[in-house]
Enzyme design. Structure first.
Site, PDB file in Angstrom:
ATOM      1  CB  THR A  80       8.493 -28.708  -9.918  1.00 11.68           C
ATOM      2  OG1 THR A  80       9.067 -27.764  -8.983  1.00 11.68           O
ATOM      3  CG2 THR A  80       7.250 -28.093 -10.539  1.00 11.68           C
ATOM      4  CG  ASN A 105       2.806 -21.787 -13.184  1.00 11.65           C
ATOM      5  OD1 ASN A 105       1.713 -21.401 -12.808  1.00 11.65           O
ATOM      6  ND2 ASN A 105       3.888 -21.020 -13.103  1.00 11.65           N
ATOM      7  CG  PHE A 106      -2.001 -26.080 -10.904  1.00 14.11           C
ATOM      8  CD1 PHE A 106      -2.985 -26.826 -11.516  1.00 14.11           C
ATOM      9  CD2 PHE A 106      -0.969 -26.743 -10.271  1.00 14.11           C
ATOM     10  CE1 PHE A 106      -2.953 -28.208 -11.501  1.00 14.11           C
ATOM     11  CE2 PHE A 106      -0.914 -28.127 -10.236  1.00 14.11           C
ATOM     12  CZ  PHE A 106      -1.924 -28.861 -10.855  1.00 14.11           C
ATOM     13  CG  HIS A 138      11.050 -19.101  -9.542  1.00 14.61           C
ATOM     14  ND1 HIS A 138      11.344 -19.380 -10.859  1.00 14.61           N
ATOM     15  CD2 HIS A 138       9.710 -19.307  -9.399  1.00 14.61           C
ATOM     16  CE1 HIS A 138      10.232 -19.739 -11.481  1.00 14.61           C
ATOM     17  NE2 HIS A 138       9.231 -19.705 -10.631  1.00 14.61           N
ATOM     18  CE  LYS A 142      11.068 -23.204  -9.082  1.00 14.02           C
ATOM     19  NZ  LYS A 142      10.022 -24.090  -8.521  1.00 14.02           N
ATOM     20  CB  THR A 149       7.118 -22.602 -15.073  1.00 13.76           C
ATOM     21  OG1 THR A 149       6.192 -22.884 -14.023  1.00 13.76           O
ATOM     22  CG2 THR A 149       6.444 -21.726 -16.115  1.00 13.76           C
TER      23      THR A 149
END
Length: 240
Positions: A80, A105-106, A138, A142, A149
């Site tokens: 991202t 987001n997977f 998070h 990050k 997301t």
């Protein structure tokens, strides 16, 4: 969820904590890793891959993705913070007749959460007494804020309501406030909350570890083999 295909040769573009979890899950599912790309090595071996999975950093994403298209390798990107170049990568994918999935987001659970968020937004759009706000938490490593997301969740509300924008600052009318927190080693928590003078409604997704993100990326890689075009996790999970 089982979309399992035959054994694949996978190039990992980005070999940090996520890349290492993806490697383990891919190996457990019978696949082979032919390249582990980080800042210390080259793309040598990429052309041997059936598919590439990119979990790198924002400044490396465009180079990684374009290298895949130029090598005729389908690419799954979970990086991202680079999406100002997304249309450029889509154009290159079409030019090279490639295959591409980019997702903030997977995680299979998060993608169900995306659908729930859009459905709730449609229902709440009829009730002008509610405001909406979001919170994402998070880990401190990050790099981008808000999370991809959280941005996807905000877009899901905007596309299904009268809200027109999201902001990290104090929200104006028709804006969604996103509060981004960086705490310890939290893998990812996202909350969407509707407030009125009389009550509140909220939905929440909490990731317990990185396993869900990694498994979803490998499932997406298995799904995209033999396909051409630009897809989303809605296609992978048959949610359309």
């Amino acid at each position: 969820m089982k979309i399992k295909t035959k054994e694949m040769k996978i190039a990992l573009l980005g070999y940090g904590k996520m890349g290492q979890v993806i490697e383990r899950i891919a190996l457990e599912r019978g696949h082979e890793i032919v390249l582990k790309k980080d800042e210390h090595n080259t793309y040598e071996g990429l052309s041997n891959a059936d598919v590439a999975i990119d979990f790198s950093i924002p400044t490396a994403a465009v180079s990684n993705i374009s290298s895949c298209f130029n090598a005729n390798v389908p690419v799954i990107s979970g990086t991202t913070g680079w999406l100002e170049h997304f249309d450029e990568m889509v154009s290159l994918c079409k030019e090279k007749n490639g295959a591409f999935i980019s997702s903030s987001n997977f995680s299979l659970g998060v993608n169900i959460f995306f659908e729930l968020n859009e459905y709730l937004a449609k229902m709440m759009s009829k009730l002008d007494s509610y405001t909406v706000e979001m919170e994402e938490i998070h880990h401190t490593q990050k790099l981008d804020a808000p999370s991809g997301t959280a941005i996807s969740l905000a877009k899901g509300v905007i596309e299904n309501s009268s809200f027109t924008n999201w902001t990290l600052d104090n929200a104006k009318e028709n804006e969604i406030h996103i509060e981004a927190k960086r705490i310890g080693t939290v893998p990812g928590t996202h909350t969407v909350k509707y407030n009125s003078a009389v009550d509140a409604i909220e939905i929440k997704h909490t990731a317990h570890n990185r396993e869900g993100f990694a498994l979803g990326a490998v499932i997406a890689a298995e799904w995209i083999i033999g396909k051409h075009g630009v897809f989303t996790m809605k296609d992978v999970l048959n949610l359309k």
